[in-house]
Enzyme design. Sequence first.
Site, short mmCIF file in Angstrom:
data_model
loop_
_atom_site.label_atom_id
_atom_site.label_comp_id
_atom_site.label_asym_id
_atom_site.label_seq_id
_atom_site.Cartn_x
_atom_site.Cartn_y
_atom_site.Cartn_z
CG ASP A 9 -1.94 1.13 1.24
OD1 ASP A 9 -2.27 1.64 0.15
OD2 ASP A 9 -2.39 1.51 2.33
CB SER A 10 0.35 4.77 -0.78
OG SER A 10 -0.88 4.99 -0.09
CE1 TYR A 41 2.19 5.03 -4.29
CE2 TYR A 41 0.68 3.21 -4.65
CZ TYR A 41 1.96 3.67 -4.47
OH TYR A 41 3.02 2.80 -4.48
N GLY A 42 -2.95 9.32 -4.42
CA GLY A 42 -3.96 10.13 -5.07
C GLY A 42 -3.40 11.32 -5.81
CB CYS A 72 -3.55 0.73 -2.35
SG CYS A 72 -3.65 2.45 -2.85
CG ASN A 73 -9.99 1.10 -2.36
OD1 ASN A 73 -9.65 1.02 -1.19
ND2 ASN A 73 -11.03 0.48 -2.85
CB CYS A 182 -9.65 4.62 1.44
SG CYS A 182 -7.88 4.89 1.78
CB THR A 183 -6.90 -0.36 2.54
OG1 THR A 183 -5.85 0.41 1.95
CG2 THR A 183 -7.49 -1.30 1.49
CG HIS A 184 -4.87 4.80 4.55
ND1 HIS A 184 -4.49 4.26 3.35
CD2 HIS A 184 -3.75 5.38 5.07
CE1 HIS A 184 -3.21 4.50 3.14
NE2 HIS A 184 -2.74 5.18 4.17
#
Length: 261
Positions: A9-10, A41-42, A72-73, A182-184
């Site tokens: 993931d980021s 990443y956005g 990560c979406n 979002c995985t966060h």
Amino acid sequence: MTIKIGVMDSGAGGLTILQSIHAAIPQANLIYFADQANAPYGQQTPLFITRRLIEIADYFIAQGCQMMVIACNTATVAGITELRQSISIPVVGVEPAVKPACSSSVCKRITVLATQGTSISKRLNDLIDTWRFDTDVEVLASASLATLIDSMPTSLSELKEEVARIAEQVLSNKSDTLVLACTHYPLVKNLFDEVLPLVSIVEPSRGVTAQVQRLIAIHDVPIGAECRSEVSVLTNGSAQLKASLSYWVDPLMAQVTYIHI
């Protein structure tokens, strides 16, 4: 031989996926890489993200991984198709849990909380069009929530303010279900539970883990029977970012190590 899986993931968000896989397949060896040096990443282009995915995949493969999970979406939307064409091991992505949310909503009103990039992505809007049926779906974007989560614990006050702002929107939408796209976001599910006690909160970790298990069976990858598995958490972020990532890592599961990828 025990299966080895690379998860990326980021930042810290994919740890929710890592923990879910570890709980379901405790004998699997897991490597988690947080690409913090290039987060969020956005703010990156799809081409840049795709190149990073290929570089990270090459590292995972060199470490003996037999499967890769993009936790990560934003990265899934940007580059999973190209990544699958570039490497030989199976790749699992993550997508917002729109289908189960629409199915379970009683009042047929849900809110999807996403990053700005995911909120306008074709992938998310296609999911909504496919599964909404008679459900009213509101998409809500947060420009700061993922970054605030990655900045914990120093960002706690601002984080709570952003959660409260989002909760007001969910209540204004009269939604009975909130999709954390979002995985966060599942890292702070407890904060959402506090301010939205009557709202069902849906996140993707179970679905991703189930897909990992399906691919293990399809590709006949041996899981192994060792009692002790190895879990490594790596980052290329600064000392401050490494400390923030460590905040979310279970110290009994792994320690955070710096690595250049």
